[in-house]
Design a protein around this motif. Sequence first.
Motif, PDB file in Angstrom:
ATOM      1  N   ARG A 212       4.254 -11.012  16.787  1.00 27.36           N
ATOM      2  CA  ARG A 212       5.383 -11.831  17.230  1.00 27.36           C
ATOM      3  C   ARG A 212       5.609 -11.649  18.732  1.00 27.36           C
ATOM      4  O   ARG A 212       5.904 -12.603  19.445  1.00 27.36           O
ATOM      5  N   ARG A 213       5.430 -10.420  19.238  1.00 24.41           N
ATOM      6  CA  ARG A 213       5.545 -10.187  20.674  1.00 24.41           C
ATOM      7  C   ARG A 213       4.503 -11.004  21.440  1.00 24.41           C
ATOM      8  O   ARG A 213       4.775 -11.568  22.486  1.00 24.41           O
ATOM      9  N   ARG A 214       3.295 -11.027  20.912  1.00 23.99           N
ATOM     10  CA  ARG A 214       2.253 -11.812  21.564  1.00 23.99           C
ATOM     11  C   ARG A 214       2.560 -13.311  21.502  1.00 23.99           C
ATOM     12  O   ARG A 214       2.327 -14.051  22.466  1.00 23.99           O
ATOM     13  N   GLU A 215       3.093 -13.718  20.390  1.00 20.62           N
ATOM     14  CA  GLU A 215       3.505 -15.120  20.258  1.00 20.62           C
ATOM     15  C   GLU A 215       4.562 -15.460  21.304  1.00 20.62           C
ATOM     16  O   GLU A 215       4.531 -16.535  21.923  1.00 20.62           O
ATOM     17  N   MET A 216       5.480 -14.532  21.549  1.00 18.02           N
ATOM     18  CA  MET A 216       6.522 -14.733  22.553  1.00 18.02           C
ATOM     19  C   MET A 216       5.924 -14.843  23.947  1.00 18.02           C
ATOM     20  O   MET A 216       6.360 -15.661  24.767  1.00 18.02           O
ATOM     21  N   ARG A 217       4.919 -14.021  24.236  1.00 19.73           N
ATOM     22  CA  ARG A 217       4.288 -14.083  25.545  1.00 19.73           C
ATOM     23  C   ARG A 217       3.665 -15.452  25.780  1.00 19.73           C
ATOM     24  O   ARG A 217       3.731 -16.009  26.885  1.00 19.73           O
ATOM     25  N   VAL A 218       3.047 -16.019  24.754  1.00 19.42           N
ATOM     26  CA  VAL A 218       2.468 -17.355  24.890  1.00 19.42           C
ATOM     27  C   VAL A 218       3.576 -18.385  25.111  1.00 19.42           C
ATOM     28  O   VAL A 218       3.435 -19.307  25.935  1.00 19.42           O
ATOM     29  N   LEU A 219       4.691 -18.234  24.402  1.00 19.13           N
ATOM     30  CA  LEU A 219       5.815 -19.156  24.586  1.00 19.13           C
ATOM     31  C   LEU A 219       6.338 -19.115  26.020  1.00 19.13           C
ATOM     32  O   LEU A 219       6.708 -20.147  26.581  1.00 19.13           O
ATOM     33  N   HIS A 220       6.376 -17.927  26.622  1.00 19.00           N
ATOM     34  CA  HIS A 220       6.821 -17.834  28.013  1.00 19.00           C
ATOM     35  C   HIS A 220       5.920 -18.662  28.925  1.00 19.00           C
ATOM     36  O   HIS A 220       6.380 -19.369  29.822  1.00 19.00           O
ATOM     37  N   SER A 221       4.609 -18.588  28.677  1.00 20.30           N
ATOM     38  CA  SER A 221       3.670 -19.364  29.487  1.00 20.30           C
ATOM     39  C   SER A 221       3.830 -20.859  29.224  1.00 20.30           C
ATOM     40  O   SER A 221       3.694 -21.676  30.139  1.00 20.30           O
ATOM     41  N   ILE A 222       4.108 -21.210  27.984  1.00 14.10           N
ATOM     42  CA  ILE A 222       4.345 -22.625  27.661  1.00 14.10           C
ATOM     43  C   ILE A 222       5.573 -23.132  28.406  1.00 14.10           C
ATOM     44  O   ILE A 222       5.592 -24.269  28.911  1.00 14.10           O
ATOM     45  N   VAL A 223       6.616 -22.299  28.503  1.00 14.36           N
ATOM     46  CA  VAL A 223       7.802 -22.694  29.262  1.00 14.36           C
ATOM     47  C   VAL A 223       7.438 -22.955  30.722  1.00 14.36           C
ATOM     48  O   VAL A 223       7.906 -23.916  31.333  1.00 14.36           O
ATOM     49  N   ASN A 224       6.589 -22.095  31.310  1.00 17.20           N
ATOM     50  CA  ASN A 224       6.144 -22.329  32.686  1.00 17.20           C
ATOM     51  C   ASN A 224       5.506 -23.696  32.837  1.00 17.20           C
ATOM     52  O   ASN A 224       5.789 -24.442  33.778  1.00 17.20           O
ATOM     53  N   CYS A 225       4.596 -24.027  31.920  1.00 16.90           N
ATOM     54  CA  CYS A 225       3.938 -25.335  31.968  1.00 16.90           C
ATOM     55  C   CYS A 225       4.947 -26.462  31.794  1.00 16.90           C
ATOM     56  O   CYS A 225       4.883 -27.490  32.473  1.00 16.90           O
ATOM     57  N   ALA A 226       5.879 -26.272  30.864  1.00 16.80           N
ATOM     58  CA  ALA A 226       6.878 -27.318  30.609  1.00 16.80           C
ATOM     59  C   ALA A 226       7.752 -27.551  31.833  1.00 16.80           C
ATOM     60  O   ALA A 226       8.162 -28.686  32.108  1.00 16.80           O
ATOM     61  N   ILE A 227       8.068 -26.482  32.584  1.00 13.36           N
ATOM     62  CA  ILE A 227       8.843 -26.646  33.810  1.00 13.36           C
ATOM     63  C   ILE A 227       8.077 -27.494  34.805  1.00 13.36           C
ATOM     64  O   ILE A 227       8.620 -28.426  35.425  1.00 13.36           O
ATOM     65  N   MET A 228       6.784 -27.209  34.983  1.00 18.02           N
ATOM     66  CA  MET A 228       5.966 -27.980  35.912  1.00 18.02           C
ATOM     67  C   MET A 228       5.876 -29.442  35.498  1.00 18.02           C
ATOM     68  O   MET A 228       5.841 -30.336  36.341  1.00 18.02           O
ATOM     69  N   MET A 229       5.835 -29.671  34.195  1.00 21.04           N
ATOM     70  CA  MET A 229       5.712 -31.038  33.687  1.00 21.04           C
ATOM     71  C   MET A 229       7.072 -31.706  33.480  1.00 21.04           C
ATOM     72  O   MET A 229       7.136 -32.841  33.043  1.00 21.04           O
ATOM     73  N   ARG A 230       8.148 -30.950  33.769  1.00 18.74           N
ATOM     74  CA  ARG A 230       9.519 -31.441  33.603  1.00 18.74           C
ATOM     75  C   ARG A 230       9.807 -31.856  32.159  1.00 18.74           C
ATOM     76  O   ARG A 230      10.539 -32.810  31.893  1.00 18.74           O
ATOM     77  N   LYS A 231       9.258 -31.101  31.228  1.00 19.44           N
ATOM     78  CA  LYS A 231       9.517 -31.349  29.797  1.00 19.44           C
ATOM     79  C   LYS A 231      10.678 -30.449  29.366  1.00 19.44           C
ATOM     80  O   LYS A 231      10.501 -29.439  28.671  1.00 19.44           O
ATOM     81  N   PHE A 232      11.872 -30.821  29.770  1.00 20.72           N
ATOM     82  CA  PHE A 232      13.012 -29.943  29.577  1.00 20.72           C
ATOM     83  C   PHE A 232      13.491 -29.909  28.130  1.00 20.72           C
ATOM     84  O   PHE A 232      14.083 -28.922  27.692  1.00 20.72           O
TER      85      PHE A 232
ATOM     86  N   ILE B 135      12.175 -24.356  22.771  1.00 14.47           N
ATOM     87  CA  ILE B 135      11.514 -23.053  22.740  1.00 14.47           C
ATOM     88  C   ILE B 135      12.525 -21.924  22.904  1.00 14.47           C
ATOM     89  O   ILE B 135      12.549 -20.966  22.125  1.00 14.47           O
ATOM     90  N   ILE B 136      13.384 -22.030  23.921  1.00 14.16           N
ATOM     91  CA  ILE B 136      14.318 -20.936  24.175  1.00 14.16           C
ATOM     92  C   ILE B 136      15.348 -20.840  23.059  1.00 14.16           C
ATOM     93  O   ILE B 136      15.717 -19.740  22.632  1.00 14.16           O
ATOM     94  N   ARG B 137      15.797 -21.969  22.542  1.00 13.38           N
ATOM     95  CA  ARG B 137      16.737 -21.934  21.418  1.00 13.38           C
ATOM     96  C   ARG B 137      16.085 -21.251  20.219  1.00 13.38           C
ATOM     97  O   ARG B 137      16.713 -20.446  19.523  1.00 13.38           O
ATOM     98  N   GLY B 138      14.801 -21.553  19.992  1.00 15.31           N
ATOM     99  CA  GLY B 138      14.090 -20.917  18.891  1.00 15.31           C
ATOM    100  C   GLY B 138      13.956 -19.420  19.093  1.00 15.31           C
ATOM    101  O   GLY B 138      14.097 -18.640  18.144  1.00 15.31           O
ATOM    102  N   MET B 139      13.690 -19.001  20.330  1.00 14.03           N
ATOM    103  CA  MET B 139      13.601 -17.563  20.614  1.00 14.03           C
ATOM    104  C   MET B 139      14.911 -16.862  20.273  1.00 14.03           C
ATOM    105  O   MET B 139      14.931 -15.793  19.652  1.00 14.03           O
ATOM    106  N   ILE B 140      16.012 -17.457  20.687  1.00 14.77           N
ATOM    107  CA  ILE B 140      17.314 -16.818  20.507  1.00 14.77           C
ATOM    108  C   ILE B 140      17.732 -16.808  19.042  1.00 14.77           C
ATOM    109  O   ILE B 140      18.252 -15.810  18.528  1.00 14.77           O
ATOM    110  N   LEU B 141      17.461 -17.912  18.329  1.00 11.49           N
ATOM    111  CA  LEU B 141      17.927 -18.008  16.951  1.00 11.49           C
ATOM    112  C   LEU B 141      16.995 -17.312  15.970  1.00 11.49           C
ATOM    113  O   LEU B 141      17.447 -16.750  14.959  1.00 11.49           O
ATOM    114  N   GLU B 142      15.674 -17.324  16.242  1.00 16.62           N
ATOM    115  CA  GLU B 142      14.709 -16.866  15.254  1.00 16.62           C
ATOM    116  C   GLU B 142      14.219 -15.441  15.494  1.00 16.62           C
ATOM    117  O   GLU B 142      13.770 -14.784  14.560  1.00 16.62           O
ATOM    118  N   GLU B 143      14.284 -14.978  16.733  1.00 15.76           N
ATOM    119  CA  GLU B 143      13.739 -13.652  17.033  1.00 15.76           C
ATOM    120  C   GLU B 143      14.781 -12.579  16.725  1.00 15.76           C
ATOM    121  O   GLU B 143      15.695 -12.320  17.514  1.00 15.76           O
TER     122      GLU B 143
END
Length: 477
Positions: free
Chosen positions: A277-297, A303-311
């Motif tokens: 799950r920690r490794r899955e979280m690390r990948v999600l952090h990188s996905i957030v970086n890409c989403a910021i660049m692509m402006r996929k807010f 993703i962040i809501r899922g981290m807070i509610l599910e982790e």
Amino acid sequence: MDNQNSGATGPSLSQYFANDPPSFFDELAPKEKHQKNENVSIMSATFNGAFKQPEYIETGDIEDDLKVPDEVRNFWEPPFTEPGIPPHLTMPGVMSPNDLSDPIREAVLIHLGESELSQRKILRADDVTQDERGLRNLIVAGCYRSAVNLTGRLLTIYGQGYGRVGQPAKNTPHSLQLWFTRLSLLAKLGQYELLQSEAEAFDHLTRPDVYYEFHPDMYSGKKGSMACFSFRLLLAELPVYFGNAPEALDKLSELHAICNEIKKYFSDDSTACAFWRRREMRVLHSIVNCAIMMRKFNLIDDIIRGMILEETTLTREERRSLFSAWGRIYLQIGDIFGAEQKFAESRRLKETISSPDLRDFVDKGLIAVAKNDFQEAYLLFQKALQIESGNTMILNNMGVCLLYGGKLKDAINLFERAINLNPQKSLNESLLVNLSTLYELESYNSANKKLNLLKLVNKFKPDLNISLEFCLKLQGS
């Protein structure tokens, strides 16, 4: 991060890369590293430079702190190979016959001459033991180009040096760790052309010879990936460095899906499940970086809501950090009200009710910047600096506030004071870019002042991650 052999002496080399791979905890609005952050909208129409905006930096790394056996750490399904058909093998090789040169040394020779060069005292590849210990010493000292040069020598011992790409050679956990180290350093240094050419041979680590099962005589009974997970994450992120965030998003999404499947596979083992799950979280952090660049807010929100509610394993402070990160991302899209809501949630998660701490002051300061209240923002960052003196991110933001408030000389004095107090730490890329920009705006004696900065860089900095020409604007000096 990963230590591929749990019984090995000493920590894994990968822990020495402070922000590799990058996490949105470290930089919430990262620019593609090979592009200049040009922003002249607030400057004079005649100014042709760049000024780095207030920074959204968090210190800290996301590391695997759970102890698990090798079969859990290395778990990865090897590719299927057709019986009787020779498999495609991983045959990497160093792509340049030359060592990386020292651009700071070259700039000093051009602008200051031989006599000033005598002040430059850095470790070279020849100055350390020719092994992993020497490589670690170079990385700890910040001599990243020298470390790249040493990896080339060590990989040559494995038959994977210059001219060997496409030639058969045995891959081992140690050789793959050397390659991960080398490619991480090339990414850190912005050596993207060499990075791309050398990374191609690994094909996202999908060939059978990077798995223990392919070498039963050497690794009897061992299974899984010989390459560390961080290597897989780096390869998935590579398209970001070349300006192709959508491709990186696809690769990271695939990596996330695999991590999720492995986590489910270990559902009956709470420690192994938490590890993946920690490794899955690390990948999600990188996905957030890409989403910021692509402006996929919307994707970022999900993703962040899922981290807070599910982790469920996150501590209160980790949840607080997530809400703060979420708010800072809202600021990037100009949603001040949304950012204020997230920051308020962050404050409610403080372990103890007390006076504002560093995070509170920085969050409030960034809100004030977004509202163009630079005087208030300066005061808030100043209070944050009293809690953590010498924090270069806060100092940089204070300088930005002074400039935007029309106090050019005060901003220059602030940056110069920071450098004098702690030159090794303060001579970072953001502060160098900003101070050089301020010297140009001031115009008086800017060339000599920038050359004085070069003297300090020469004396205190082994390497910079962006070019000196951009950092100090030395062209034409």
